[in-house]
Design a protein around this motif. Structure first.
Motif, mmCIF file in Angstrom:
data_model
loop_
_atom_site.group_PDB
_atom_site.id
_atom_site.type_symbol
_atom_site.label_atom_id
_atom_site.label_comp_id
_atom_site.label_asym_id
_atom_site.label_seq_id
_atom_site.Cartn_x
_atom_site.Cartn_y
_atom_site.Cartn_z
ATOM 1 N N PRO A 1 -12.618 -7.021 -23.758
ATOM 2 C CA PRO A 1 -11.246 -6.550 -23.927
ATOM 3 C C PRO A 1 -10.275 -7.336 -23.062
ATOM 4 C CG PRO A 1 -12.448 -5.040 -22.534
ATOM 5 C CD PRO A 1 -13.425 -6.102 -22.971
ATOM 6 N N GLY A 2 -8.999 -7.103 -23.310
ATOM 7 C CA GLY A 2 -7.968 -7.720 -22.488
ATOM 8 C C GLY A 2 -7.827 -6.992 -21.164
ATOM 9 N N MET A 3 -6.620 -6.908 -20.672
ATOM 10 C CA MET A 3 -6.379 -6.305 -19.366
ATOM 11 C C MET A 3 -6.110 -4.803 -19.449
ATOM 12 S SD MET A 3 -4.105 -9.149 -17.445
ATOM 13 C CE MET A 3 -4.546 -10.872 -17.495
ATOM 14 N N ARG A 4 -6.296 -4.210 -20.611
ATOM 15 C CA ARG A 4 -5.990 -2.794 -20.816
ATOM 16 C C ARG A 4 -7.103 -1.896 -20.281
ATOM 17 N NH1 ARG A 4 -9.612 -1.666 -24.813
ATOM 18 N NH2 ARG A 4 -10.107 -3.380 -26.189
ATOM 19 N N GLU A 5 -6.750 -0.630 -20.142
ATOM 20 C CA GLU A 5 -7.747 0.398 -19.866
ATOM 21 C C GLU A 5 -8.541 0.633 -21.158
ATOM 22 O OE1 GLU A 5 -8.156 2.046 -16.975
ATOM 23 O OE2 GLU A 5 -6.455 1.153 -15.942
ATOM 24 N N HIS A 6 -9.543 1.486 -21.092
ATOM 25 C CA HIS A 6 -10.263 1.868 -22.300
ATOM 26 C C HIS A 6 -9.291 2.622 -23.220
ATOM 27 C CE1 HIS A 6 -13.502 3.259 -24.883
ATOM 28 N NE2 HIS A 6 -12.908 4.429 -24.866
ATOM 29 N N VAL A 7 -9.225 2.203 -24.486
ATOM 30 C CA VAL A 7 -8.347 2.849 -25.470
ATOM 31 C C VAL A 7 -9.227 3.277 -26.640
ATOM 32 C CG1 VAL A 7 -6.360 2.562 -26.990
ATOM 33 C CG2 VAL A 7 -6.374 1.422 -24.762
ATOM 34 N N GLU A 8 -9.327 4.587 -26.845
ATOM 35 C CA GLU A 8 -10.239 5.137 -27.852
ATOM 36 C C GLU A 8 -9.936 4.654 -29.261
ATOM 37 O OE1 GLU A 8 -13.661 6.861 -28.811
ATOM 38 O OE2 GLU A 8 -12.906 6.740 -26.773
ATOM 39 N N ASP A 9 -8.640 4.484 -29.601
ATOM 40 C CA ASP A 9 -8.299 4.094 -30.975
ATOM 41 C C ASP A 9 -8.018 2.602 -31.125
ATOM 42 O OD1 ASP A 9 -5.953 4.277 -29.524
ATOM 43 O OD2 ASP A 9 -4.796 5.216 -31.127
ATOM 44 N N HIS A 10 -8.444 1.793 -30.156
ATOM 45 C CA HIS A 10 -8.312 0.334 -30.268
ATOM 46 C C HIS A 10 -9.402 -0.188 -31.202
ATOM 47 C CE1 HIS A 10 -8.205 -3.914 -29.155
ATOM 48 N NE2 HIS A 10 -7.028 -3.675 -28.584
ATOM 49 N N THR B 1 -20.021 -3.630 -23.756
ATOM 50 C CA THR B 1 -18.595 -3.820 -23.540
ATOM 51 C C THR B 1 -18.353 -4.184 -22.083
ATOM 52 O OG1 THR B 1 -18.011 -2.271 -25.289
ATOM 53 C CG2 THR B 1 -16.312 -2.726 -23.647
ATOM 54 N N VAL B 2 -17.612 -5.268 -21.874
ATOM 55 C CA VAL B 2 -17.224 -5.659 -20.523
ATOM 56 C C VAL B 2 -16.257 -4.587 -20.020
ATOM 57 C CG1 VAL B 2 -16.045 -7.403 -19.135
ATOM 58 C CG2 VAL B 2 -17.553 -8.103 -21.028
ATOM 59 N N PRO B 3 -16.562 -3.950 -18.876
ATOM 60 C CA PRO B 3 -15.719 -2.845 -18.423
ATOM 61 C C PRO B 3 -14.354 -3.325 -17.944
ATOM 62 C CG PRO B 3 -17.398 -3.337 -16.780
ATOM 63 C CD PRO B 3 -17.683 -4.203 -17.974
ATOM 64 N N PRO B 4 -13.335 -2.459 -18.090
ATOM 65 C CA PRO B 4 -12.013 -2.829 -17.580
ATOM 66 C C PRO B 4 -12.024 -2.827 -16.056
ATOM 67 C CG PRO B 4 -11.987 -0.579 -18.399
ATOM 68 C CD PRO B 4 -13.335 -1.148 -18.726
ATOM 69 N N LEU B 5 -11.149 -3.611 -15.484
ATOM 70 C CA LEU B 5 -11.029 -3.661 -14.032
ATOM 71 C C LEU B 5 -10.179 -2.500 -13.544
ATOM 72 C CD1 LEU B 5 -10.353 -7.467 -13.507
ATOM 73 C CD2 LEU B 5 -12.464 -6.237 -12.998
ATOM 74 N N VAL B 6 -10.572 -1.947 -12.419
ATOM 75 C CA VAL B 6 -9.741 -0.917 -11.795
ATOM 76 C C VAL B 6 -8.955 -1.501 -10.624
ATOM 77 C CG1 VAL B 6 -11.123 1.039 -12.542
ATOM 78 C CG2 VAL B 6 -11.696 -0.104 -10.403
ATOM 79 N N ARG B 7 -9.433 -2.607 -10.066
ATOM 80 C CA ARG B 7 -8.716 -3.353 -9.028
ATOM 81 C C ARG B 7 -8.605 -4.796 -9.491
ATOM 82 N NH1 ARG B 7 -12.922 -1.916 -5.014
ATOM 83 N NH2 ARG B 7 -13.073 -4.153 -4.992
ATOM 84 N N ALA C 1 -11.951 -12.173 -11.260
ATOM 85 C CA ALA C 1 -12.576 -10.858 -11.397
ATOM 86 C C ALA C 1 -12.946 -10.569 -12.848
ATOM 87 C CB ALA C 1 -11.646 -9.771 -10.857
ATOM 88 N N HIS C 2 -12.090 -10.956 -13.782
ATOM 89 C CA HIS C 2 -12.402 -10.760 -15.205
ATOM 90 C C HIS C 2 -13.613 -11.594 -15.606
ATOM 91 C CE1 HIS C 2 -9.151 -8.213 -16.801
ATOM 92 N NE2 HIS C 2 -8.429 -8.722 -15.810
ATOM 93 N N VAL C 3 -13.654 -12.844 -15.170
ATOM 94 C CA VAL C 3 -14.791 -13.713 -15.501
ATOM 95 C C VAL C 3 -16.072 -13.160 -14.877
ATOM 96 C CG1 VAL C 3 -15.771 -16.025 -15.184
ATOM 97 C CG2 VAL C 3 -13.387 -15.773 -15.916
ATOM 98 N N THR C 4 -15.998 -12.679 -13.651
ATOM 99 C CA THR C 4 -17.175 -12.090 -12.997
ATOM 100 C C THR C 4 -17.705 -10.896 -13.793
ATOM 101 O OG1 THR C 4 -16.525 -12.871 -10.819
ATOM 102 C CG2 THR C 4 -18.007 -10.971 -10.884
#
Length: 192
Positions: A13-22, A40-46, A53-56
């Motif tokens: 995903p992009g930089m968004r939080e988890h979106v149920e209807d995405h 699913t690659v989890p969204p970042l919280v920090r 961080a996204h690549v990691t």
């Protein structure tokens, strides 16, 4: 592909939080219900703007998978995938890269500025061909990337370009939840 093993689907995903209807959430659920292995690659919280961080996050998910993968990326997830592919390796059979943003021109208000994107490592955007087959799905009216600029990215990455019409940024804010074409494009990548 060797044998009957289907690749694990890796949702980036992009930089968004988890979106149920995405559409990515819906595709992940549908493919999982059909018996596919989906991660699913989890969204970042920090460090939400940190390219590193996204690549990691992608590296961590890929390290847990044995066998081939097929990447399904959207928005900044496309840029994460392209940045990941510069320095990392996996048995990637293909990548669906939907509506990549143009990080090299100013984005609309409310999005990171060019200076922020540069400071957090997103630019310059890699322009070398990707080491795996890919499809760039381009919107005719994406506020985050003009058709011409997205076509240039596809050309530089060696990706097939598929125009998907006037779908904005292909997200719920653009009026899009389910996107059945995603599964068609995933199947096309699996079958070469």
């Amino acid at each position: 592909m060797t044998g009957n093993a289907k690749p694990t689907i890796v949702i980036v995903p992009g930089m968004r939080e988890h979106v149920e209807d995405h559409w990515q959430t819906i595709v992940a659920r549908r493919l999982g219900d059909a018996g596919r292995t989906v991660r699913t690659v989890p969204p970042l919280v920090r460090d939400r703007l940190s390219r590193a961080a996204h690549v990691t996050n992608v590296v961590d998910v890929m390290a847990q998978i044995t066998g081939p993968v097929l990447i399904v990326a959207h928005s900044a997830g496309v840029m994460t995938t392209v940045q990941w592919a510069r320095r990392h390796d996996a048995d990637v059979r293909g990548a669906l890269l939907a509506t990549p943003p143009d990080f090299e021109t100013p984005l609309p208000d409310g999005y990171p500025t060019p200076d922020e994107l540069a400071r957090y490592g997103w630019t310059p955007v890699p322009r070398k061909p990707l080491p795996f087959p890919s499809i760039v799905a381009a919107s005719a009216n994406d506020p985050l990337g003009s058709p011409e600029r997205v076509a240039g990215l596809a050309r530089d990455w060696g990706s097939s370009l598929v125009e998907i019409g006037r779908v904005g940024h292909l997200n719920p804010a653009s009026g899009h939840g389910p996107w059945s074409r995603a599964e068609e494009l995933i199947e096309a990548l699996e079958h070469g």
